[in-house]
Design an enzyme around this catalytic site. Structure first.
Site, PDB file in Angstrom:
ATOM      1  N   ASP A   1       0.787  -1.241   0.000  1.00  0.00           N
ATOM      2  CA  ASP A   1       0.000   0.000   0.000  1.00  0.00           C
ATOM      3  C   ASP A   1       0.821   1.294   0.000  1.00  0.00           C
ATOM      4  O   ASP A   1       1.805   1.401   0.736  1.00  0.00           O
ATOM      5  CB  ASP A   1      -0.852   0.086   1.274  1.00  0.00           C
ATOM      6  CG  ASP A   1      -1.556  -1.200   1.608  1.00  0.00           C
ATOM      7  OD1 ASP A   1      -1.553  -2.123   0.780  1.00  0.00           O
ATOM      8  OD2 ASP A   1      -2.111  -1.271   2.719  1.00  0.00           O
TER       9      ASP A   1
ATOM     10  N   TRP B   1       6.018 -10.246   1.133  1.00  0.00           N
ATOM     11  CA  TRP B   1       5.456  -9.420   2.199  1.00  0.00           C
ATOM     12  C   TRP B   1       6.088  -9.817   3.540  1.00  0.00           C
ATOM     13  O   TRP B   1       6.294 -10.990   3.812  1.00  0.00           O
ATOM     14  CB  TRP B   1       3.940  -9.628   2.221  1.00  0.00           C
ATOM     15  CG  TRP B   1       3.230  -8.764   3.199  1.00  0.00           C
ATOM     16  CD1 TRP B   1       2.713  -7.532   2.958  1.00  0.00           C
ATOM     17  CD2 TRP B   1       2.951  -9.062   4.574  1.00  0.00           C
ATOM     18  NE1 TRP B   1       2.144  -7.040   4.107  1.00  0.00           N
ATOM     19  CE2 TRP B   1       2.278  -7.946   5.110  1.00  0.00           C
ATOM     20  CE3 TRP B   1       3.220 -10.137   5.410  1.00  0.00           C
ATOM     21  CZ2 TRP B   1       1.845  -7.902   6.433  1.00  0.00           C
ATOM     22  CZ3 TRP B   1       2.802 -10.089   6.725  1.00  0.00           C
ATOM     23  CH2 TRP B   1       2.119  -8.981   7.225  1.00  0.00           C
TER      24      TRP B   1
ATOM     25  N   SER C   1      -0.240   0.129   7.415  1.00  0.00           N
ATOM     26  CA  SER C   1      -0.639   1.314   6.648  1.00  0.00           C
ATOM     27  C   SER C   1      -1.201   2.440   7.495  1.00  0.00           C
ATOM     28  O   SER C   1      -1.719   2.221   8.591  1.00  0.00           O
ATOM     29  CB  SER C   1      -1.662   0.916   5.590  1.00  0.00           C
ATOM     30  OG  SER C   1      -1.000   0.204   4.589  1.00  0.00           O
TER      31      SER C   1
END
Ligand code: FRU
Length: 722
Positions: free
Chosen positions: A293, A317, A350
């Site tokens: 993101d 990730w 995020s």
């Protein structure tokens, strides 16, 4: 006597070891071509005709085995089953050491040691969940109680479906247990970067940096013991002049991997950056590692700041960190040092960024207003934060975004429910407060208010049907009329409500609407603090699920795009168009006027470029479909279905006065399509085919006309390196 004298010379412990340890006995190294020649007996299909040469088709990369071959029961995928049984052997050493990986299901994906037909030891791979790793790792069985007995090894795969396979290699009898230990090395920090060799698929290890006895950074890394896929780096200049201890857990004691680490003011292979085969040429991608993101997007003092979910240490990730890039035009980005690293509260998930113009935080200095990052501390996602919940935290910069300091009393919002996360904060002028919109738990989102970004009070909740993650909240004029505004609430999949927000509650006036019809568009965020005289609402999304095999980076962003609200026959809708700044990349223009389209594709002159900005107007005429093929990918409008399709996805699109317009941006690994001035938007990733370079247009079912098609070749924006 002899022993005594020797001990005097070389030290007692070494002698004790030499006397106690007999040489290892290799049980199997699986370097044979077939099972037939090996003496092992095989049943079923899963183990194939012989030991596998590493990874099998459709399997994640298998690593950690020795030599060229290993036992791998992924022949034909996870479904086939079978067994593999060794010849009988006598247990003559204290331990049986071996490498094992694959499924972690007891009795189903395992290796058993049998004595007298009874299972006396058993071991499995590590994986029971989707994801996981195909890396083999060492295990040891203590078999002292079985000395002298006849034994048989049986490798079992009786499981079909997820992780229904087992990998084994290098079985040895030894008087020494394979022990995985913490290894360490001290470095004197005299340079900016610590260089780290990564091999994707190597066993994931925990690495710690310790300065002055304090652990200052900890992350997981697939550390390359040999032949790294690439080198990555981490900034260590904060500890210049100090001794930095680097430790890695669970390594073989004689591993020399830490000897390879070096320090530098630049990092290895930096000169090759952005020359990689699949590197996006004008979309932002990180120099190294994984990205998802966009975060903390904020404009301050002539610069756009783009932070992003980042794993600096690998291409999957993990280790969530805020990477950072800056730009003066949103097209040419310069990657900066990583802004926020994980801590005891968790990895850094995020969140958003803002400028505290009114100094509500009191952090302003004479030179700078505070830039504040509001983020999720994702407790439990790192070794250090085990047991912590997800909370919301803040960090601030008083040097124009160059460096960030975490607020000492984090978190500022305690855990509420589940994986609550992704705070987006705005200044709400009419009620003179900060407003946070936060994802709680599917489908719940909540609004909070604060005078100073430190204390937050819940204002209300909003349900977004099936809504998930990464909300955004902003106000826009309708049809450019500042007297007639609406608020938009947005969630990660690009679905949004148009409605009213009074500083307390959001009231939708539309059903939930779609804005992202492409395959690769997720978790978009808009910039905070765009100057009033610009007034645009500018958004960047993560192009989720793009593939970049064998690259040292993973994932790219969309181009920045402008959001507007316009009245349509269906009601007020969001329109999404690329920022006009992209025009700086245009080089040669190829203009095509009055092109008649028919079933035989017409080739468009487009020079020898591979990066394009295409603007086309199609008059549909008698045609049933019209379209354009871009590097082998079809973008097609169906008149009867009123649908635009591109790279396997479809979007509803109404022709206006018998025509549609298309704007298409073609990068090396992506195509973004904007139809009818942004009414529909589709972002796609693809893997390029070097032979497919043509642009062609066509119509079926009858002729159509394109009054104008402009094809600009684009130059790469060649993002400056970190
Ligand atoms: C969305 C997301 C966020 C989270 C972040 C973690 O892609 O799952 O909800 O904060 O990614 O990287």
């Amino acid at each position: 006597m002899k022993t005594f004298l020797l001990a005097l010379f070389v030290g007692w412990s070494a002698v004790a070891m030499a006397m106690a340890d007999d040489a290892d006995i290799l049980v199997a190294d699986f370097e044979w071509e077939t099972w037939e020649s090996s003496g092992w007996t095989v049943t079923g299909e899963a183990f194939g005709p012989g030991p596998a040469e590493g990874t099998l088709p459709r399997q994640m990369k298998v690593t950690g085995y020795l030599g060229q071959r290993l036992v791998n029961s992924f022949h034909g995928g996870d479904d086939p089953v079978g067994t593999l049984t060794s010849p009988a052997f006598t247990i003559q050493r204290k331990y049986l050491n071996f490498l094992i990986g694959g499924g972690g299901f007891a009795g189903e994906t395992c290796m058993n040691l049998l004595v007298d037909g009874r299972v006396v030891r058993t071991a499995t791979g590590p994986n029971t969940q989707p994801g996981g790793t195909e890396a083999l790792d060492w295990k040891s069985w203590d078999v002292r109680d079985l000395t002298g007995q006849q034994a048989v090894l049986q490798i079992v795969d009786s499981r079909s479906g997820g992780w229904g396979h087992i990998n084994v290699d290098h079985i040895v009898q030894s008087d020494r247990k394979v022990e995985l230990v913490t290894i360490g090395r001290d470095l004197t920090v005299d340079r900016k970067y610590l260089h780290l060799p990564v091999r994707s698929g190597a066993p994931m290890r925990l690495m710690r940096l310790i300065a002055d006895g304090t652990m200052v950074r900890q992350f997981e890394i697939e550390l390359a013991e040999d032949r790294p896929d690439f080198w990555t780096y981490t900034e260590v200049d904060a500890w210049k002049g100090k001794t930095l201890r680097v430790e890695v857990d669970r390594m073989l004691g004689d591993s020399t991997v830490l000897e390879a680490l070096t320090l530098g003011d630049t990092w290895p292979e930096r000169d090759q950056i952005y020359a990689e085969r699949l590197r996006p040429q004008f979309h932002f991608s990180p120099a190294r590692g994984w990205m998802n993101d966009p975060n903390g997007m904020v404009y301050y003092d002539g610069q756009y700041h783009l932070f992003f979910q980042h794993n600096p240490f690998g291409t999957s990730w993990g280790n969530m960190t805020w990477g950072h890039a800056v730009s003066t035009d949103m097209i040419h980005w310069r990657q900066r040092r990583n802004a926020l690293h994980m801590d005891r509260l968790g990895t850094i998930f995020s969140g958003s960024g803002l400028v505290d113009h009114q100094n509500t935080t009191g952090w302003a200095t004479d030179q700078h207003q505070p830039i504040v990052a509001v983020y999720t501390s994702a407790g439990g996602t790192s070794a250090e934060s085990r047991g912590q919940p997800f909370t919301q935290s803040i960090a601030y910069s008083v040097d124009g975004g160059r460096s960030f300091t975490k607020y000492e009393d984090n978190p500022v919002l305690d855990h509420l429910v589940g994986g609550n996360r992704d705070p987006k904060v705005i200044w709400h002028e009419p009620t003179e407060q900060w407003v946070m919109v936060l994802y709680l738990q599917r489908p719940r989102f909540a609004f909070f208010g604060s005078p100073d970004l430190r204390s937050w009070t819940k204002l209300s909740e909003l349900e977004i049907p099936d809504g998930h993650e990464c909300p955004d909240l902003f106000e826009l004029p309708v049809d450019g009329d500042p007297e007639n505004t609406r608020w938009v609430v947005w969630e990660a999949a690009g679905r949004y409500f148009v409605g009213h927000f009074d500083g307390q509650t959001f009231t939708p006036e539309t059903p939930l609407l779609d804005s992202c019809y492409g395959a690769n568009d997720y978790a978009a965020q808009t910039f905070s603090d765009i100057p009033r005289d610009d007034g645009r609402r500018i958004q960047i999304a993560w192009m989720r699920r793009g593939r970049y095999p064998d690259m040292p980076f993973n994932q790219q962003m969309t181009v920045p795009r402008v959001l507007t609200l316009r009245t349509t026959p269906e009601g007020i809708r969001l329109f999404i168009e690329p920022v006009e700044e992209l025009a700086v990349l245009r080089t040669r223009k190829h203009s095509h006027e009055d092109v008649i389209l028919h079933a035989t594709p017409v080739r468009l002159e487009s020079g020898d470029g591979k990066l394009f900005d295409i603007q086309a107007v199609f008059e549909l005429g008698e045609a049933r479909t019209v379209g354009i093929d871009v590097r082998g990918h079809r973008i097609e409008y169906s008149v009867d279905d009123q649908q635009l399709s591109a790279l396997g996805r479809r979007a509803p699109l109404r022709a206006e006065a018998g025509r549609i317009t298309l704007r298409i941006l073609v990068d090396r690994t992506s195509v973004e399509v904007f139809a009818n001035e942004g009414r529909v938007q589709m972002a796609h990733c693809f893997l390029p085919d070097a032979d497919q370079r043509e642009l062609t247009v066509f119509a079926t079912g009858g002729p159509a006309r394109a009054p104008s098609i402009s094809v600009w070749e684009l130059r790469p924006s060649l993002p400056a390196d970190p």
